[in-house]
Design a protein around this motif. Structure first.
Motif, PDB file in Angstrom:
ATOM      1  N   LEU A  97       0.830  -1.200   0.000  1.00 28.43           N
ATOM      2  CA  LEU A  97       0.000   0.000   0.000  1.00 28.43           C
ATOM      3  C   LEU A  97       0.870   1.259   0.000  1.00 28.43           C
ATOM      4  O   LEU A  97       0.602   2.210  -0.740  1.00 28.43           O
ATOM      5  N   LYS A  98       1.928   1.250   0.803  1.00 29.85           N
ATOM      6  CA  LYS A  98       2.847   2.390   0.821  1.00 29.85           C
ATOM      7  C   LYS A  98       3.456   2.580  -0.568  1.00 29.85           C
ATOM      8  O   LYS A  98       3.557   3.708  -1.066  1.00 29.85           O
ATOM      9  N   HIS A  99       3.831   1.487  -1.205  1.00 26.14           N
ATOM     10  CA  HIS A  99       4.396   1.560  -2.556  1.00 26.14           C
ATOM     11  C   HIS A  99       3.395   2.181  -3.518  1.00 26.14           C
ATOM     12  O   HIS A  99       3.756   3.007  -4.367  1.00 26.14           O
ATOM     13  N   GLU A 100       2.117   1.808  -3.377  1.00 22.43           N
ATOM     14  CA  GLU A 100       1.081   2.380  -4.255  1.00 22.43           C
ATOM     15  C   GLU A 100       0.916   3.872  -4.022  1.00 22.43           C
ATOM     16  O   GLU A 100       0.679   4.631  -4.959  1.00 22.43           O
ATOM     17  N   PHE A 101       1.030   4.306  -2.759  1.00 18.30           N
ATOM     18  CA  PHE A 101       0.946   5.742  -2.469  1.00 18.30           C
ATOM     19  C   PHE A 101       2.155   6.488  -3.028  1.00 18.30           C
ATOM     20  O   PHE A 101       2.019   7.601  -3.536  1.00 18.30           O
ATOM     21  N   LEU A 102       3.317   5.886  -2.926  1.00 20.48           N
ATOM     22  CA  LEU A 102       4.537   6.586  -3.334  1.00 20.48           C
ATOM     23  C   LEU A 102       4.799   6.512  -4.837  1.00 20.48           C
ATOM     24  O   LEU A 102       5.236   7.486  -5.439  1.00 20.48           O
ATOM     25  N   TYR A 103       4.528   5.347  -5.431  1.00 25.16           N
ATOM     26  CA  TYR A 103       4.920   5.161  -6.829  1.00 25.16           C
ATOM     27  C   TYR A 103       3.801   4.686  -7.744  1.00 25.16           C
ATOM     28  O   TYR A 103       3.925   4.752  -8.959  1.00 25.16           O
ATOM     29  N   GLY A 104       2.720   4.172  -7.163  1.00 23.36           N
ATOM     30  CA  GLY A 104       1.680   3.552  -7.977  1.00 23.36           C
ATOM     31  C   GLY A 104       0.466   4.434  -8.189  1.00 23.36           C
ATOM     32  O   GLY A 104       0.537   5.670  -8.186  1.00 23.36           O
ATOM     33  N   GLY A 105      -0.664   3.768  -8.324  1.00 27.77           N
ATOM     34  CA  GLY A 105      -1.907   4.446  -8.661  1.00 27.77           C
ATOM     35  C   GLY A 105      -2.467   5.355  -7.592  1.00 27.77           C
ATOM     36  O   GLY A 105      -3.279   6.228  -7.885  1.00 27.77           O
ATOM     37  N   LEU A 106      -2.051   5.174  -6.354  1.00 34.41           N
ATOM     38  CA  LEU A 106      -2.573   6.024  -5.276  1.00 34.41           C
ATOM     39  C   LEU A 106      -1.787   7.326  -5.143  1.00 34.41           C
ATOM     40  O   LEU A 106      -2.134   8.171  -4.329  1.00 34.41           O
ATOM     41  N   ARG A 107      -0.767   7.509  -5.953  1.00 37.97           N
ATOM     42  CA  ARG A 107       0.012   8.754  -5.864  1.00 37.97           C
ATOM     43  C   ARG A 107      -0.811   9.965  -6.281  1.00 37.97           C
ATOM     44  O   ARG A 107      -0.486  11.093  -5.955  1.00 37.97           O
ATOM     45  N   ARG A 108      -1.929   9.708  -6.975  1.00 39.10           N
ATOM     46  CA  ARG A 108      -2.796  10.828  -7.378  1.00 39.10           C
ATOM     47  C   ARG A 108      -3.427  11.526  -6.176  1.00 39.10           C
ATOM     48  O   ARG A 108      -3.914  12.638  -6.279  1.00 39.10           O
ATOM     49  N   PHE A 109      -3.403  10.867  -5.006  1.00 35.06           N
ATOM     50  CA  PHE A 109      -3.921  11.506  -3.802  1.00 35.06           C
ATOM     51  C   PHE A 109      -3.032  12.643  -3.316  1.00 35.06           C
ATOM     52  O   PHE A 109      -3.440  13.442  -2.492  1.00 35.06           O
ATOM     53  N   SER A 110      -1.826  12.720  -3.844  1.00 34.77           N
ATOM     54  CA  SER A 110      -0.930  13.814  -3.442  1.00 34.77           C
ATOM     55  C   SER A 110      -1.499  15.160  -3.893  1.00 34.77           C
ATOM     56  O   SER A 110      -1.175  16.194  -3.311  1.00 34.77           O
ATOM     57  N   ASP A 111      -2.366  15.140  -4.903  1.00 35.89           N
ATOM     58  CA  ASP A 111      -2.978  16.386  -5.392  1.00 35.89           C
ATOM     59  C   ASP A 111      -3.881  17.045  -4.352  1.00 35.89           C
ATOM     60  O   ASP A 111      -4.099  18.253  -4.407  1.00 35.89           O
ATOM     61  N   ILE A 112      -4.405  16.255  -3.433  1.00 39.94           N
ATOM     62  CA  ILE A 112      -5.312  16.834  -2.439  1.00 39.94           C
ATOM     63  C   ILE A 112      -4.585  17.268  -1.169  1.00 39.94           C
ATOM     64  O   ILE A 112      -5.207  17.805  -0.259  1.00 39.94           O
ATOM     65  N   CYS A 113      -3.284  17.054  -1.106  1.00 37.15           N
ATOM     66  CA  CYS A 113      -2.510  17.426   0.078  1.00 37.15           C
ATOM     67  C   CYS A 113      -1.813  18.766  -0.145  1.00 37.15           C
ATOM     68  O   CYS A 113      -1.324  19.049  -1.237  1.00 37.15           O
ATOM     69  N   ASN A 114      -1.777  19.557   0.889  1.00 36.66           N
ATOM     70  CA  ASN A 114      -1.084  20.863   0.854  1.00 36.66           C
ATOM     71  C   ASN A 114      -1.558  21.732  -0.308  1.00 36.66           C
ATOM     72  O   ASN A 114      -0.744  22.295  -1.053  1.00 36.66           O
ATOM     73  N   ASP A 115      -2.853  21.839  -0.473  1.00 39.42           N
ATOM     74  CA  ASP A 115      -3.446  22.681  -1.519  1.00 39.42           C
ATOM     75  C   ASP A 115      -2.901  22.366  -2.908  1.00 39.42           C
ATOM     76  O   ASP A 115      -2.591  23.264  -3.691  1.00 39.42           O
TER      77      ASP A 115
END
Length: 179
Positions: free
Chosen positions: A91-109
């Motif tokens: 899951l961490k890998h998905e957040f950092l490099y995979g499909g869940l990295r798109r959630f970074s758009d909602i962090c820190n404006d």
């Protein structure tokens, strides 16, 4: 003791949810659907860890229950820990490099990094877990208070009934001896 049926059901739920996460990522599904799968998985994993902790806190005796020896119970616990650690890593890998990295758009404006998204997920997860634990503790405390109130009420009612019986007996004895 780890209940084999509920543990098996929780592992099955967690596995199904994790596979749904991977499938949602692969298919580029909606963020809401993906996060629902992530939260279902996280809830199952948290419940598994709670069961492990409850089992660890109980007094250990060598027994064979439901066909599981202590060795089998330890192996079950180790398997759960290994499996959940592997899921967490993926899951961490998905957040950092995979499909869940798109959630970074909602962090820190919108200026967030993939690590920010992962940290935000962990933060929200910790908050939800602590809220759930707090609610359980409050429910247990409420239940214990109710039990204590019932016991105290019963004791008071018994003492009042005993006092009435003593007074009545004393009155009866006094009236009978006078008469």
């Amino acid at each position: 003791m780890l209940d084999p049926v509920s543990v098996t059901a929780l592992i099955a739920t967690a596995t199904t949810s994790f596979n749904a996460i991977k499938s949602a990522i692969a298919l580029g599904k909606d963020i809401t659907q993906t996060m629902q799968s992530v939260m279902t998985w996280a809830d199952s994993v948290d419940t598994l860890h709670e069961k492990l902790q409850e089992d660890k806190n109980k007094e250990k005796k060598f027994t064979v229950k439901n066909g599981h020896s202590e060795t089998a119970q330890v192996l079950d616990a180790m398997t759960i820990r290994l499996k959940t650690a592997d899921w967490e890593k993926q899951l961490k890998h998905e957040f950092l490099y995979g499909g869940l990295r798109r959630f970074s758009d909602i962090c820190n404006d919108g200026r967030g990094t993939t690590m920010d998204a992962y940290k935000e997920f962990l933060k929200l997860r910790r908050e939800l877990r602590s809220k759930k634990i707090r609610e359980r503790q409050e429910a247990r405390a409420k239940k214990q208070k109710l039990i204590n109130d019932v016991i105290n009420g019963t004791l008071i009612a018994s003492l009042i009934a005993l006092a009435i019986a003593i007074v009545y007996t004393a009155y009866y004895v006094i009236v009978e001896y006078k008469g």
